[in-house]
Design a protein around this motif. Sequence first.
Motif, PDB file in Angstrom:
ATOM      1  N   GLY A 131      14.630  -7.875   9.627  1.00  6.84           N
ATOM      2  CA  GLY A 131      13.295  -8.676   9.837  1.00  6.84           C
ATOM      3  C   GLY A 131      11.823  -8.117   9.392  1.00  6.84           C
ATOM      4  N   GLY A 132      11.785  -6.872   8.687  1.00  3.41           N
ATOM      5  CA  GLY A 132      10.448  -6.608   9.355  1.00  3.41           C
ATOM      6  C   GLY A 132       9.804  -6.129   7.484  1.00  3.41           C
ATOM      7  N   LYS A 133       8.349  -6.179   8.052  1.00  3.90           N
ATOM      8  CA  LYS A 133       7.703  -6.173   6.075  1.00  3.90           C
ATOM      9  C   LYS A 133       7.439  -4.660   6.140  1.00  3.90           C
ATOM     10  N   THR A 134       7.487  -3.911   5.533  1.00  5.10           N
ATOM     11  CA  THR A 134       7.130  -2.859   4.428  1.00  5.10           C
ATOM     12  C   THR A 134       6.368  -2.559   3.405  1.00  5.10           C
ATOM     13  N   VAL A 135       5.201  -1.936   3.541  1.00  3.92           N
ATOM     14  CA  VAL A 135       4.186  -2.294   3.152  1.00  3.92           C
ATOM     15  C   VAL A 135       3.714  -0.699   2.428  1.00  3.92           C
ATOM     16  N   TRP A 136       3.032  -0.273   1.526  1.00  5.79           N
ATOM     17  CA  TRP A 136       2.507   0.975   1.304  1.00  5.79           C
ATOM     18  C   TRP A 136       1.018   1.289   0.463  1.00  5.79           C
ATOM     19  N   GLY A 137      -0.062   2.073   1.033  1.00  6.63           N
ATOM     20  CA  GLY A 137      -1.183   1.671   0.375  1.00  6.63           C
ATOM     21  C   GLY A 137      -2.723   2.680   1.659  1.00  6.63           C
ATOM     22  N   ASN A 138      -3.843   2.122   0.622  1.00  5.83           N
ATOM     23  CA  ASN A 138      -4.414   3.169   1.257  1.00  5.83           C
ATOM     24  C   ASN A 138      -5.381   2.269   2.793  1.00  5.83           C
ATOM     25  N   PRO A 139      -5.352   2.515   3.473  1.00  6.27           N
ATOM     26  CA  PRO A 139      -5.657   1.523   4.619  1.00  6.27           C
ATOM     27  C   PRO A 139      -7.299   1.187   4.720  1.00  6.27           C
ATOM     28  N   ALA A 140      -8.020   1.709   4.033  1.00  7.39           N
ATOM     29  CA  ALA A 140      -9.654   0.887   4.105  1.00  7.39           C
ATOM     30  C   ALA A 140      -8.942  -0.141   2.899  1.00  7.39           C
ATOM     31  N   GLN A 141      -7.855   0.161   2.000  1.00 11.17           N
ATOM     32  CA  GLN A 141      -7.630  -1.612   1.768  1.00 11.17           C
ATOM     33  C   GLN A 141      -6.869  -2.289   2.492  1.00 11.17           C
ATOM     34  N   VAL A 142      -7.277  -2.650   3.619  1.00  8.91           N
ATOM     35  CA  VAL A 142      -5.396  -2.735   4.136  1.00  8.91           C
ATOM     36  C   VAL A 142      -6.125  -4.437   4.161  1.00  8.91           C
ATOM     37  N   GLY A 143      -7.782  -4.619   4.187  1.00  3.41           N
ATOM     38  CA  GLY A 143      -7.784  -6.430   3.565  1.00  3.41           C
ATOM     39  C   GLY A 143      -6.528  -6.997   2.390  1.00  3.41           C
ATOM     40  N   ASP A 144      -6.321  -6.220   1.456  1.00  2.10           N
ATOM     41  CA  ASP A 144      -6.707  -6.505   0.016  1.00  2.10           C
ATOM     42  C   ASP A 144      -4.743  -6.107  -0.160  1.00  2.10           C
TER      43      ASP A 144
END
Lengths: 400, 385
Positions: A131-144
Amino acid sequence: MAAAVTFAAPALPSLHSSSCSLPPLTHRSLSFVAFTSPTITKLSFHRSSRRFSSAPSTSVFSIKAAAAAADKKRVLVVNTNSGGHAVIGFYFAQQLLSSGHEVTVLTVGDESSDKMKKPPFTRFSELVSAGGKTVWGNPAQVGDIVGTAKFDVVLDNNGKDLDTVKPVADWAISAGVEQFLYISSAGIYKPLDEIPHVEGDLVKDDASHVLVEKYMAGLSFSSWAVFRPQYMIGSGNNKDCEEWFFDRIVRDRPVPIPGSGMQLTNIAHVRDLSSMLSLAVENSAAANGKIFNCVSDRAVTFDGLAKLCAQAAGRELKVIHYDPKAVGIDAKKAFPFRNMHFYAEPRAAKEIMGWTSSTNLPEDLKERFDEYVKIGRDKKPMQFDIDDKILESLKVAVTV
Amino acid sequence: MARLVAMQPRQASPWASSSSPLLPSSLSEFSGAALSISLQKRRRTWQPKGALQVTASGAKKILIMGGTRFIGVFLSRLLVKEGHQVTLFTRGKAPITQQLPGESDQDYEDFKSKILHLKGDRKDFEFVKTSLAAKGFDVIYDINGREAVEVEPILDALPKLEQFIYCSSAGVYLKSDLLPHFETDAVDPKSRHKGKLETESLLDSRGVNWTSIRPVYIYGPLNYNPVEEWFFHRLKAGRPIPVPNSGVQITQLGHVKDLARAFVMVLGNSKASKQVYNISGSKYVTFDGLARACAKGAGFPEPEIVHYNPKEFDFGKKKAFPFRDQHFFASIEKAQRELGWAPEFGLVEGLADSYNLDFGRGTFRKPADFTTDDMILGKSLVLQS
């Protein structure tokens, strides 16, 4: 407050008898102890049974109470994409999910990167199934990246310096996150003659994690806490730990250990770290403003660990001690642990949150060796260039 | 017949040496105040309420086996101050009382006037049984017992004994690769301290209300085991400190005053019934680190440390180093958690206390003997040249 409670305990009614080692990790089901209130923590494992257990508990029962709506937390884990700490976020996410919380794991970088081909990332489907979500990206853009999603708790298990953590912490404040947790490192403690490293002891002035810790403390989170880990073992680990010993032991190679071999270190099963983090989530008031050494409650020497690995493998052990300087090699490259006493104790977690350690190295290493063999690593061809250099300089013959 | 001992918050503890300029006054006051507070807290929890309680009196009739050399010297003072009737069972070879360095004349006279003595040899089991039965005691502190057989006559003599408090040893733990030792760890039935183990088993099997304390290395003023004294002799003589092997072996020291306080805190404490507690300092230290800590505590410059391989020497019967050549330390968290006890002395402060009240005043138990040092240093010099 009644939140989700999962017990792993020996046969009822006595919770103080027999083994309390957690059952081996299977693919889908993980029974972790989730401490939800001080009274429930009192029912934790009795230490004696853990120490004397020779066989893992076979009679396990689990109670799963759905989290009351008010107590369910929405947790964001910002996770590093490599290194020894990567596995922490995975276990933490699994434990939270099994306790009924909502979890999103934001892993640094791209989902398609080669780094994702290593554990624990190879097991992220388990998080999704739970039931978890996994996403990827740059933590500096966490809000986006997370958009309008709301979170009660954020764990930064990624940044080693302020540049990396500040954007996450700042966003968390602006997004109304109540609790901010940070994985720092016990490596920031100043080495002293007296041991162990205890929360509150002096830290190195130039350690980058220290600036992060100070910054967090200065923000206005309802609850913030810092966790300082050492080394860990456990299925899904991204960086070798016990494998270094197994590699040599199964190939009947001598194990080269720098110095006297008496150096102390702390090797925790990663479930100890996730149980401590979970306890902090579920006791956010008590954990507020605290530093926790995120480690097991036993030290082991280098020689002792080699011995335990050999016992787990059921093989003979040969240890060679050497002086890295005399041989002319960098001990950091030659050996998986820092070449000195490096031992912190989890005193704050025990005193403040009633946390208990469940690491049982003799048992845990057996499980690790079983997996080591299962994945065929014992048969994998390997080079031991640095070892050979050491052995050559000591004139030790290696018959392979 | 309730009897409360008035506790003043700033009461001078038996070892607050207000007269000594060397001891920081803040530490002595802290010791005294902290001691009073901890004793007050404890009394509040076990002071009986209501007429249904059998014993309304807080004061106990206590017998200490031993008590004139080291631990007992401090323990007996605490117990007397608490208002208990304290008897020391000794052969009388050492003076029953001695004024402690820094102890005021008045405090000493007060203690001396109250402490009682039962003269005898504890190896004379018949005498032990009859004399103890005749006197009757509520509580036994066995500070010098080594073998289980020594304890049997005591138990036989006192069927109504309320509590048997035993000074055991962390030396009973089986050597392990996983440290620190916890109270639940495996013990070694073959160790040098097996008599202590056998005594613990006897106590348990006899159904008596027992408590066992396992100290690690004890230090402090009047120590008759040359622990810190061994270092102080060398520091004073300006000699290097010879440390076996790597010097990174880890040991643990516990101040005798903290140990005495722990002994008092288990008295009449139902939580302590049939429990074992490790009692020592809060942190552990390497051999090399201890040499440096002794220097710091005593005000000497950082010492030169010489490492050697003990296998290259035959020291005969002489001990070349005061500690067992291995890691040896125990967790005190059980006592902290269950008894609310905590050590007051850090290592350097504790060593300073020992130095200021004992060695630094010119007193010590064993004279300096540098025979083994010279063997080691002589060889080192040869190797260098």
